[in-house]
Design a protein around this motif. Structure first.
Motif, PDB file in Angstrom:
ATOM      1  N   ILE A 203       0.914  -1.132   0.071  1.00 34.04           N
ATOM      2  CA  ILE A 203       0.078  -0.028  -0.196  1.00 34.04           C
ATOM      3  C   ILE A 203       1.032   1.200   0.075  1.00 34.04           C
ATOM      4  CG2 ILE A 203      -1.797   1.160   1.078  1.00 34.04           C
ATOM      5  CD1 ILE A 203      -2.610  -1.826   0.238  1.00 34.04           C
ATOM      6  N   GLY A 204       0.883   2.038  -0.890  1.00 29.75           N
ATOM      7  CA  GLY A 204       2.020   2.819  -1.458  1.00 29.75           C
ATOM      8  C   GLY A 204       1.707   4.158  -0.836  1.00 29.75           C
ATOM      9  N   THR A 205       2.750   5.409  -1.156  1.00 31.51           N
ATOM     10  CA  THR A 205       2.485   6.648  -0.892  1.00 31.51           C
ATOM     11  C   THR A 205       1.464   7.478  -1.277  1.00 31.51           C
ATOM     12  OG1 THR A 205       5.233   6.350  -0.412  1.00 31.51           O
ATOM     13  CG2 THR A 205       4.204   8.705  -0.390  1.00 31.51           C
ATOM     14  N   CYS A 206       0.713   8.080  -0.298  1.00 31.57           N
ATOM     15  CA  CYS A 206      -0.361   8.853  -0.653  1.00 31.57           C
ATOM     16  C   CYS A 206      -0.594   9.921   0.248  1.00 31.57           C
ATOM     17  CB  CYS A 206      -1.574   8.055  -1.029  1.00 31.57           C
ATOM     18  SG  CYS A 206      -2.174   7.172   0.735  1.00 31.57           S
ATOM     19  N   ILE A 207      -1.633  10.692   0.007  1.00 33.66           N
ATOM     20  CA  ILE A 207      -2.192  11.645   1.198  1.00 33.66           C
ATOM     21  C   ILE A 207      -2.557  10.999   2.354  1.00 33.66           C
ATOM     22  CG2 ILE A 207      -4.423  11.675   0.364  1.00 33.66           C
ATOM     23  CD1 ILE A 207      -4.630  14.562   0.753  1.00 33.66           C
ATOM     24  N   ASP A 208      -2.058  11.532   3.296  1.00 36.43           N
ATOM     25  CA  ASP A 208      -2.099  10.807   4.829  1.00 36.43           C
ATOM     26  C   ASP A 208      -3.637  11.168   5.537  1.00 36.43           C
ATOM     27  OD1 ASP A 208      -2.017  13.390   6.968  1.00 36.43           O
ATOM     28  OD2 ASP A 208      -0.533  13.814   5.350  1.00 36.43           O
ATOM     29  N   GLU A 209      -3.925  10.442   6.611  1.00 33.47           N
ATOM     30  CA  GLU A 209      -5.165  10.587   7.355  1.00 33.47           C
ATOM     31  C   GLU A 209      -5.435  11.895   7.835  1.00 33.47           C
ATOM     32  OE1 GLU A 209      -2.339   8.542  10.425  1.00 33.47           O
ATOM     33  OE2 GLU A 209      -2.617   8.838   7.990  1.00 33.47           O
ATOM     34  N   ASN A 210      -4.268  12.559   7.911  1.00 37.75           N
ATOM     35  CA  ASN A 210      -4.575  14.119   8.524  1.00 37.75           C
ATOM     36  C   ASN A 210      -4.847  14.924   7.514  1.00 37.75           C
ATOM     37  OD1 ASN A 210      -4.287  13.006  11.461  1.00 37.75           O
ATOM     38  ND2 ASN A 210      -2.164  12.779  10.746  1.00 37.75           N
ATOM     39  N   ALA A 211      -4.390  14.761   6.184  1.00 43.50           N
ATOM     40  CA  ALA A 211      -4.495  15.745   5.355  1.00 43.50           C
ATOM     41  C   ALA A 211      -5.887  15.639   4.256  1.00 43.50           C
ATOM     42  CB  ALA A 211      -3.209  15.821   4.800  1.00 43.50           C
ATOM     43  N   PHE A 212      -6.243  14.361   4.381  1.00 41.89           N
ATOM     44  CA  PHE A 212      -7.335  14.033   3.385  1.00 41.89           C
ATOM     45  C   PHE A 212      -8.853  14.489   3.616  1.00 41.89           C
ATOM     46  CE2 PHE A 212      -9.968  10.829   0.651  1.00 41.89           C
ATOM     47  CZ  PHE A 212     -10.120  11.632  -0.456  1.00 41.89           C
ATOM     48  N   GLU A 213      -8.960  15.719   3.674  1.00 41.73           N
ATOM     49  CA  GLU A 213     -10.108  16.104   4.087  1.00 41.73           C
ATOM     50  C   GLU A 213     -11.298  16.057   3.171  1.00 41.73           C
ATOM     51  OE1 GLU A 213     -12.256  20.568   5.665  1.00 41.73           O
ATOM     52  OE2 GLU A 213     -10.003  20.281   5.026  1.00 41.73           O
ATOM     53  N   ILE A 214     -12.275  15.780   3.589  1.00 41.20           N
ATOM     54  CA  ILE A 214     -13.573  15.469   2.817  1.00 41.20           C
ATOM     55  C   ILE A 214     -14.871  15.827   3.352  1.00 41.20           C
ATOM     56  CG2 ILE A 214     -12.626  13.218   1.710  1.00 41.20           C
ATOM     57  CD1 ILE A 214     -14.096  11.426   3.669  1.00 41.20           C
ATOM     58  N   GLY A 215     -15.968  16.041   2.380  1.00 43.15           N
ATOM     59  CA  GLY A 215     -17.386  16.416   2.808  1.00 43.15           C
ATOM     60  C   GLY A 215     -17.925  15.473   3.229  1.00 43.15           C
ATOM     61  N   PRO A 216     -19.118  15.891   3.510  1.00 43.16           N
ATOM     62  CA  PRO A 216     -20.034  14.985   4.164  1.00 43.16           C
ATOM     63  C   PRO A 216     -20.449  13.827   3.388  1.00 43.16           C
ATOM     64  CG  PRO A 216     -21.160  16.967   4.091  1.00 43.16           C
ATOM     65  CD  PRO A 216     -19.655  17.138   3.881  1.00 43.16           C
ATOM     66  N   ASP A 217     -20.874  14.428   1.770  1.00 41.58           N
ATOM     67  CA  ASP A 217     -21.387  13.316   0.805  1.00 41.58           C
ATOM     68  C   ASP A 217     -20.231  12.155   0.692  1.00 41.58           C
ATOM     69  OD1 ASP A 217     -23.695  14.559   0.464  1.00 41.58           O
ATOM     70  OD2 ASP A 217     -23.237  15.615  -1.238  1.00 41.58           O
ATOM     71  N   VAL A 218     -18.962  12.453   0.677  1.00 49.62           N
ATOM     72  CA  VAL A 218     -17.964  11.494   0.618  1.00 49.62           C
ATOM     73  C   VAL A 218     -17.725  10.729   1.934  1.00 49.62           C
ATOM     74  CG1 VAL A 218     -15.498  11.030   0.137  1.00 49.62           C
ATOM     75  CG2 VAL A 218     -16.825  12.739  -1.431  1.00 49.62           C
ATOM     76  N   ALA A 219     -17.746  11.275   2.749  1.00 54.47           N
ATOM     77  CA  ALA A 219     -17.535  10.928   4.292  1.00 54.47           C
ATOM     78  C   ALA A 219     -18.419   9.802   4.412  1.00 54.47           C
ATOM     79  CB  ALA A 219     -17.688  11.975   5.395  1.00 54.47           C
ATOM     80  N   LYS A 220     -19.874   9.706   4.099  1.00 55.31           N
ATOM     81  CA  LYS A 220     -20.737   8.741   4.378  1.00 55.31           C
ATOM     82  C   LYS A 220     -20.511   7.427   3.576  1.00 55.31           C
ATOM     83  CE  LYS A 220     -24.269  10.511   0.829  1.00 55.31           C
ATOM     84  NZ  LYS A 220     -25.405  11.111   0.875  1.00 55.31           N
ATOM     85  N   GLN A 221     -19.556   7.823   2.520  1.00 54.15           N
ATOM     86  CA  GLN A 221     -19.216   6.154   1.658  1.00 54.15           C
ATOM     87  C   GLN A 221     -18.163   5.692   2.466  1.00 54.15           C
ATOM     88  OE1 GLN A 221     -19.471   6.800  -2.358  1.00 54.15           O
ATOM     89  NE2 GLN A 221     -19.694   9.137  -1.995  1.00 54.15           N
ATOM     90  N   PHE A 222     -17.396   6.185   3.622  1.00 56.57           N
ATOM     91  CA  PHE A 222     -16.421   5.311   4.362  1.00 56.57           C
ATOM     92  C   PHE A 222     -16.993   4.762   5.764  1.00 56.57           C
ATOM     93  CE2 PHE A 222     -13.992   7.902   1.537  1.00 56.57           C
ATOM     94  CZ  PHE A 222     -12.952   7.175   1.076  1.00 56.57           C
ATOM     95  N   ALA A 223     -16.544   3.695   6.388  1.00 58.05           N
ATOM     96  CA  ALA A 223     -16.677   3.157   7.431  1.00 58.05           C
ATOM     97  C   ALA A 223     -16.253   4.212   8.459  1.00 58.05           C
ATOM     98  CB  ALA A 223     -16.003   1.945   7.696  1.00 58.05           C
ATOM     99  N   LEU A 224     -17.120   4.453   9.488  1.00 56.07           N
ATOM    100  CA  LEU A 224     -16.804   5.233  10.632  1.00 56.07           C
ATOM    101  C   LEU A 224     -15.342   5.078  11.108  1.00 56.07           C
ATOM    102  CD1 LEU A 224     -20.053   5.732  12.493  1.00 56.07           C
ATOM    103  CD2 LEU A 224     -19.116   7.410  10.995  1.00 56.07           C
ATOM    104  N   SER A 225     -15.000   3.881  11.100  1.00 52.18           N
ATOM    105  CA  SER A 225     -13.478   3.633  11.806  1.00 52.18           C
ATOM    106  C   SER A 225     -12.574   4.374  10.807  1.00 52.18           C
ATOM    107  CB  SER A 225     -13.558   2.145  11.886  1.00 52.18           C
ATOM    108  OG  SER A 225     -13.595   1.559  10.537  1.00 52.18           O
ATOM    109  N   LEU A 226     -12.804   4.639   9.778  1.00 56.73           N
ATOM    110  CA  LEU A 226     -11.703   5.121   8.911  1.00 56.73           C
ATOM    111  C   LEU A 226     -11.728   6.575   8.707  1.00 56.73           C
ATOM    112  CD1 LEU A 226     -12.323   2.710   5.716  1.00 56.73           C
ATOM    113  CD2 LEU A 226     -10.533   2.749   7.446  1.00 56.73           C
ATOM    114  N   LEU A 227     -12.594   7.096   9.629  1.00 56.12           N
ATOM    115  CA  LEU A 227     -12.778   8.723   9.720  1.00 56.12           C
ATOM    116  C   LEU A 227     -12.334   9.283  10.988  1.00 56.12           C
ATOM    117  CD1 LEU A 227     -16.453   9.007   8.056  1.00 56.12           C
ATOM    118  CD2 LEU A 227     -14.135   9.270   6.935  1.00 56.12           C
TER     119      LEU A 227
END
Length: 260
Positions: free
Chosen positions: A169-193
């Motif tokens: 799993i390679g280098t990408c934007i990190d979990e503290n920088a990948f900001e998303i809006g509510p429409d995108v957030a609801k497509q992820f499991a809560l544990s990943l947010l």
């Protein structure tokens, strides 16, 4: 952005090889950095992306340097114009294809690769069937489970079992920088947010999301390596589309078996 002197730049690596894949006989697996190329700012310097505003001559020279550095001078290369979808291509020959975000092959002498500048590159090696895949997983590909589609396609085409796969799993934007809006957030499991209670800012963890998808398919945790680097936190070494406001280069993540 951190700056380097010309002498320091010469000492920085053009690429990094995942530790999990480094000792596999006959396998080439590499993820480029932004160092060692000829492109000027804002593409400085090893821009490997064809679909940027950099000149084609610069990108061609950078690609020559990268493929030479990883020992792939005599190998063919297959890639695709990526569309943030979930289509998987079974590549049997070199070429620039269109509309695929993952490529797989068991053809010796053929590299497959994806370009990235914040999205997740995933490299897969089936150590039993000697098949490989390169996956481009942005947020759409991640919630669309493209890495699972790739493993399923490898199973159908090559007889791949996830338990036999090594996954980077390679280098990408990190979990503290990948900001998303509510429409995108609801497509992820809560544990990943994670949401900052002060600002209401929500970010998603793309690396962990893809690692969990691989685990769910049956890839053992001991056979998954996750890059410790971030395109944003380590922007001096990697291109970041978000951090550089869209004007930047692209990295390549490639994998393939040398011809016998």
């Amino acid at each position: 952005m951190m700056s380097y002197t010309p002498a320091e730049v010469q000492r920085l690596p053009l690429y990094r090889t995942p530790a999990l894949l480094a000792s596999v006989d006959g396998l080439i697996a590499a993820e480029s950095t932004r160092h060692g190329g000829v492109s000027p700012a804002p593409f400085a310097s090893l821009n490997l992306g064809i679909n940027t505003d950099d000149t084609r001559a610069n990108v061609d020279e950078n690609r020559l340097r990268f493929f030479s550095a990883i020992g792939a001078d005599g190998l063919d290369f297959a890639s695709s114009y990526q569309v943030h979808g979930t289509a998987v291509l079974h590549a049997t020959e070199a070429g620039r294809y269109d509309g695929y975000d993952a490529l797989m092959t068991n053809q010796p002498g053929l590299l497959v690769g994806v370009t990235v500048a914040d999205c997740v590159p995933v490299l897969i090696y089936d150590k039993v069937q000697r098949a490989v895949a390169a996956v481009h997983a942005g947020w759409r590909g991640t919630v669309g489970r493209i890495v699972q589609s790739t493993l399923a396609n490898m199973q159908q085409q090559f007889g791949t079992r996830p338990a036999d796969c090594l996954v980077y799993i390679g280098t990408c934007i990190d979990e503290n920088a990948f900001e998303i809006g509510p429409d995108v957030a609801k497509q992820f499991a809560l544990s990943l947010l994670q949401t900052d209670p002060q600002t209401g800012r929500t970010c998603a963890d793309l690396k962990r999301a893809n690692a969990e998808l691989c685990l769910a398919m049956g890839v053992p945790a001991s056979q998954i390596e996750v890059s410790p680097f971030s395109t944003v936190l380590h922007n001096q070494d990697y291109f970041s589309y978000r951090a550089e406001h869209g004007q930047t280069g692209r990295m390549l993540a490639v994998i393939g078996l040398k011809a016998a």
